[in-house]
Design a protein around this motif. Structure first.
Motif, mmCIF file in Angstrom:
data_model
loop_
_atom_site.group_PDB
_atom_site.id
_atom_site.type_symbol
_atom_site.label_atom_id
_atom_site.label_comp_id
_atom_site.label_asym_id
_atom_site.label_seq_id
_atom_site.Cartn_x
_atom_site.Cartn_y
_atom_site.Cartn_z
ATOM 1 N N PHE A 40 -29.328 7.035 -30.004
ATOM 2 C CA PHE A 40 -27.867 6.983 -29.873
ATOM 3 C C PHE A 40 -27.298 5.899 -30.784
ATOM 4 N N ALA A 41 -26.082 6.202 -31.315
ATOM 5 C CA ALA A 41 -25.438 5.305 -32.261
ATOM 6 C C ALA A 41 -24.121 4.743 -31.747
ATOM 7 N N ALA A 42 -23.583 5.310 -30.692
ATOM 8 C CA ALA A 42 -22.328 4.811 -30.129
ATOM 9 C C ALA A 42 -22.283 5.154 -28.646
ATOM 10 N N TRP A 43 -21.541 4.331 -27.902
ATOM 11 C CA TRP A 43 -21.414 4.567 -26.475
ATOM 12 C C TRP A 43 -20.168 3.860 -25.953
ATOM 13 N N GLN A 44 -19.703 4.314 -24.814
ATOM 14 C CA GLN A 44 -18.590 3.669 -24.118
ATOM 15 C C GLN A 44 -18.774 3.927 -22.625
ATOM 16 N N PHE A 45 -18.535 2.884 -21.823
ATOM 17 C CA PHE A 45 -18.608 3.041 -20.377
ATOM 18 C C PHE A 45 -17.492 2.248 -19.709
ATOM 19 N N ARG A 69 -24.262 -7.304 -32.221
ATOM 20 C CA ARG A 69 -23.093 -8.111 -31.846
ATOM 21 C C ARG A 69 -22.695 -7.806 -30.396
ATOM 22 N N VAL A 70 -21.839 -8.658 -29.861
ATOM 23 C CA VAL A 70 -21.292 -8.411 -28.523
ATOM 24 C C VAL A 70 -20.424 -7.161 -28.603
ATOM 25 N N PRO A 71 -20.550 -6.248 -27.645
ATOM 26 C CA PRO A 71 -19.753 -5.016 -27.701
ATOM 27 C C PRO A 71 -18.257 -5.295 -27.566
ATOM 28 N N TYR A 72 -17.479 -4.273 -27.804
ATOM 29 C CA TYR A 72 -16.027 -4.372 -27.744
ATOM 30 C C TYR A 72 -15.540 -4.258 -26.302
ATOM 31 N N TYR A 73 -14.609 -5.148 -25.928
ATOM 32 C CA TYR A 73 -13.970 -5.134 -24.611
ATOM 33 C C TYR A 73 -12.723 -5.997 -24.704
ATOM 34 N N ASP A 84 -10.534 -7.012 -13.538
ATOM 35 C CA ASP A 84 -11.149 -6.533 -12.301
ATOM 36 C C ASP A 84 -11.847 -5.194 -12.517
ATOM 37 N N ARG A 85 -11.777 -4.674 -13.711
ATOM 38 C CA ARG A 85 -12.561 -3.532 -14.185
ATOM 39 C C ARG A 85 -12.685 -3.739 -15.685
ATOM 40 N N ILE A 86 -13.642 -3.045 -16.305
ATOM 41 C CA ILE A 86 -13.826 -3.268 -17.734
ATOM 42 C C ILE A 86 -14.307 -1.994 -18.408
ATOM 43 N N ILE A 87 -13.801 -1.788 -19.612
ATOM 44 C CA ILE A 87 -14.264 -0.720 -20.493
ATOM 45 C C ILE A 87 -14.968 -1.405 -21.655
ATOM 46 N N VAL A 88 -16.195 -0.995 -21.922
ATOM 47 C CA VAL A 88 -17.022 -1.620 -22.952
ATOM 48 C C VAL A 88 -17.520 -0.528 -23.884
ATOM 49 N N ALA A 89 -17.516 -0.822 -25.190
ATOM 50 C CA ALA A 89 -17.965 0.168 -26.177
ATOM 51 C C ALA A 89 -18.612 -0.539 -27.355
ATOM 52 N N ASP A 90 -19.454 0.206 -28.050
ATOM 53 C CA ASP A 90 -20.046 -0.303 -29.276
ATOM 54 C C ASP A 90 -20.553 0.864 -30.109
ATOM 55 N N TYR A 91 -20.801 0.576 -31.377
ATOM 56 C CA TYR A 91 -21.359 1.570 -32.298
ATOM 57 C C TYR A 91 -22.275 0.847 -33.269
ATOM 58 N N ASP A 120 -19.251 -2.405 -4.497
ATOM 59 C CA ASP A 120 -19.544 -0.969 -4.548
ATOM 60 C C ASP A 120 -19.173 -0.512 -5.962
ATOM 61 N N PHE A 121 -20.119 -0.661 -6.888
ATOM 62 C CA PHE A 121 -19.834 -0.426 -8.295
ATOM 63 C C PHE A 121 -19.628 1.052 -8.595
ATOM 64 N N ASN A 122 -18.691 1.296 -9.489
ATOM 65 C CA ASN A 122 -18.443 2.626 -10.030
ATOM 66 C C ASN A 122 -18.676 2.517 -11.537
ATOM 67 N N LEU A 123 -19.749 3.106 -12.015
ATOM 68 C CA LEU A 123 -20.113 3.067 -13.431
ATOM 69 C C LEU A 123 -20.004 4.471 -13.985
ATOM 70 N N GLN A 124 -19.198 4.621 -15.031
ATOM 71 C CA GLN A 124 -19.009 5.934 -15.649
ATOM 72 C C GLN A 124 -19.290 5.852 -17.138
ATOM 73 N N LEU A 125 -20.113 6.761 -17.613
ATOM 74 C CA LEU A 125 -20.338 6.896 -19.049
ATOM 75 C C LEU A 125 -19.197 7.723 -19.614
#
Length: 150
Positions: A40-45, A69-73, A84-91, A120-125
C-alpha cells in the motif's frame, strides 16, 4: 465578610473538584495497523471514542521506512487540546518494492483519557490505495497500550 466566606468556600469546592478530576485522567498510546495482501502507498483513517473520553495529544509515524514522516492530521486542534476525534492520512512515493504489505503499524496516536469508563474506540478505514492509486482491500485494527494515571 459574607462575600469573602462565600468566595473561600467556592474556591475550596472547586479545588476539591479539580483534584478529584485529576485522578480520572490517564494516558494511552493507540497503535494503528493496516493489513493488506498487496503493498500500500496511501491510507486514511478516522479514530474517535463513542463515549467522548479521549483527547488526542500526539501522533507518531508508523514503522515503515516508506512512510518516514509524521502523517497528516490537524496539528492545531491537537496543540489546542481540541482534538476529541482525529483523521490521519499519509502517502508514499517510494518504489513498490519499498512499500509495506501484510500487517504494518501505520501510526501511533497518543491520547489523554478521562472518566472512569474505558474508551470505546471507533476506528474506520477511509481509504487504502496501491502504488498506482487504485483502491485496495485492506483491514485496519488497533492495539491500546495504557500508560500512567494522573
Amino acid at each position: 465578610m459574607k462575600r469573602i466566606l462565600f468566595a473561600a468556600f467556592l474556591l475550596i469546592a472547586l479545588a476539591g473538584q479539580l483534584h478529584a478530576d485529576e485522578h480520572d485522567i490517564r494516558f494511552a498510546a493507540v497503535d494503528i495497523y493496516l493489513d493488506s495482501a498487496e503493498p500500500f502507498a496511501a491510507w486514511q483513517f478516522e479514530l474517535s471514542d463513542r463515549r467522548g473520553t479521549m483527547k488526542v495529544v500526539g501522533v507518531e509515524q508508523g514503522e515503515s521506512a516508506a512512510f518516514e514522516r509524521v502523517p497528516y492530521y490537524d496539528r492545531e486542534a491537537v496543540r489546542l487540546g481540541e482534538a476529541d476525534r482525529i483523521i490521519v492520512a499519509d502517502y508514499s512515493l517510494a518504489d513498490v518494492e519499498q512499500l509495506p504489505s501484510g500487517r504494518a503499524r501505520i501510526a501511533t496516536i497518543h491520547l489523554m483519557l478521562s472518566g472512569d469508563d474505558d474508551a470505546d474506540f471507533n476506528l474506520q478505514l477511509v481509504t487504502a490505495t496501491t502504488y498506482d492509486g487504485e483502491a485496495m482491500d485492506a483491514r485496519i485494527s488497533l492495539d491500546v497500550r495504557t500508560g500512567s494515571e494522573q
